[in-house]
Design an enzyme around this catalytic site. Structure first.
Site, PDB file in Angstrom:
ATOM      1  CE  LYS A  14      -2.517   0.519  12.005  1.00 39.21           C
ATOM      2  NZ  LYS A  14      -2.914  -0.874  12.070  1.00 39.21           N
ATOM      3  NE  ARG A  90       0.099  -3.587  16.722  1.00 35.09           N
ATOM      4  CZ  ARG A  90       0.288  -3.211  15.470  1.00 35.09           C
ATOM      5  NH1 ARG A  90       0.938  -2.115  15.196  1.00 35.09           N
ATOM      6  NH2 ARG A  90      -0.182  -3.951  14.488  1.00 35.09           N
ATOM      7  NE  ARG A 129      -1.358  -6.610   4.668  1.00 33.86           N
ATOM      8  CZ  ARG A 129      -1.450  -6.007   5.851  1.00 33.86           C
ATOM      9  NH1 ARG A 129      -1.758  -4.729   5.919  1.00 33.86           N
ATOM     10  NH2 ARG A 129      -1.257  -6.688   6.947  1.00 33.86           N
ATOM     11  NE  ARG A 164       2.731  -7.500   6.970  1.00 34.74           N
ATOM     12  CZ  ARG A 164       2.116  -6.576   7.707  1.00 34.74           C
ATOM     13  NH1 ARG A 164       1.876  -5.381   7.207  1.00 34.74           N
ATOM     14  NH2 ARG A 164       1.733  -6.849   8.934  1.00 34.74           N
ATOM     15  NE  ARG A 175      -1.189  -8.959  11.876  1.00 34.73           N
ATOM     16  CZ  ARG A 175      -1.309  -8.995  10.556  1.00 34.73           C
ATOM     17  NH1 ARG A 175      -1.195 -10.153   9.910  1.00 34.73           N
ATOM     18  NH2 ARG A 175      -1.542  -7.906   9.881  1.00 34.73           N
TER      19      ARG A 175
END
Ligand code: ADP
Ligand code: ZN
Length: 217
Positions: A14, A90, A129, A164, A175
């Site tokens: 996203k 969300r 990531r 992160r 998540r």
């Protein structure tokens, strides 16, 4: 002027899509995750509270999230140009709060793009990531598909890249679970409103861009 929501699991890409959409359509990119991370790095009260939830892969409670988002939407750039919401709503309660805000302001969402990527791919992407630490850049890399030219350094701005805190296997699993139980119902919610467009995430970033472009037009 466009008002866009982008839905998708954590790590569905996203954020990367939002960067070009925001430029091409000249709409502010509003990411609740980015706002929380900024508060965490600045050590604010909100940041301290939000971090407890984020590190566990849980949603930050509505009391801390909804007011934050609606006051952002009250700013001049959103009034003038619309907005691109990334990571909000969300949950159904957030979608309903947004609905109320839109009604009160006599505006509506033009399109909800649902970026569809399967769980296995999500896990692999999140673990690979790397994020640029420069708050004005926030470029996202992937060590598997899209590594930086020099390891650990942002191609765009030269700032160090970091992993992160919430991009670890346990938190990513949580998540994903949070996504399936709380966020996924929004697909039906917006589909019932007739404004949902689903785009299947592609291996090549450019191929996903092309599909998202179609969905936005
Ligand atoms: P990703 O899409 O990769 O999960 P985000 O940057 O959107 O990352 O969000 C990171 C974390 O911030 C989420 O896992 C959640 O804990 C918190 N968060 C972001 N947006 C919201 C929101 N709208 N409501 C509650 N928590 C949120
Ligand atoms: Zn950078």
């Amino acid at each position: 002027m466009k008002r866009i929501i982008i839905l998708g699991a954590p790590g569905s890409g996203k954020g990367s899509q939002c960067k070009w959409i925001s430029k091409d359509y000249n709409v502010p990119h509003i990411s609740t995750g980015d706002i929380f991370r900024k508060n965490i790095s600045e050590g604010t009260e909100l940041g301290k509270k939000a971090k407890e939830y984020i590190d566990k892969g849980l949603l930050v409670p509505d009391e801390l999230t909804i007011g934050l988002l609606t006051s952002r939407l009250d700013e001049a750039d959103c009034k003038e140009n619309g907005f691109l919401l990334d990571g909000f709503p969300r949950s159904l309660s957030q979608a309903e709060a947004l609905e109320k805000y839109l009604e009160e302001n006599n505006i509506s969402i033009d399109v909800v793009v649902n970026l569809d990527v399967d769980d296995e791919e999500i896990m692999s992407r999140a673990l690979n990531r790397r994020t640029c630490s420069n708050p004005d850049c926030k470029e996202i890399y992937n060590m598997r598909d899209n590594p930086p030219k020099v390891e650990g350094v942002c191609d765009k701005c030269g700032a160090p890249l970091f992993i992160r805190d919430d991009d670890n296997a346990v938190t990513v699993q949580n998540r994903l679970m949070t996504y399936h139980t709380q966020t996924e119902p929004l697909i039906e919610y917006y589909s019932n409103k007739g404004i949902l467009k689903t785009v299947k995430g592609q291996k090549e970033f450019a191929d996903t861009v092309a599909l998202v472009k179609e969905a936005l037009n």
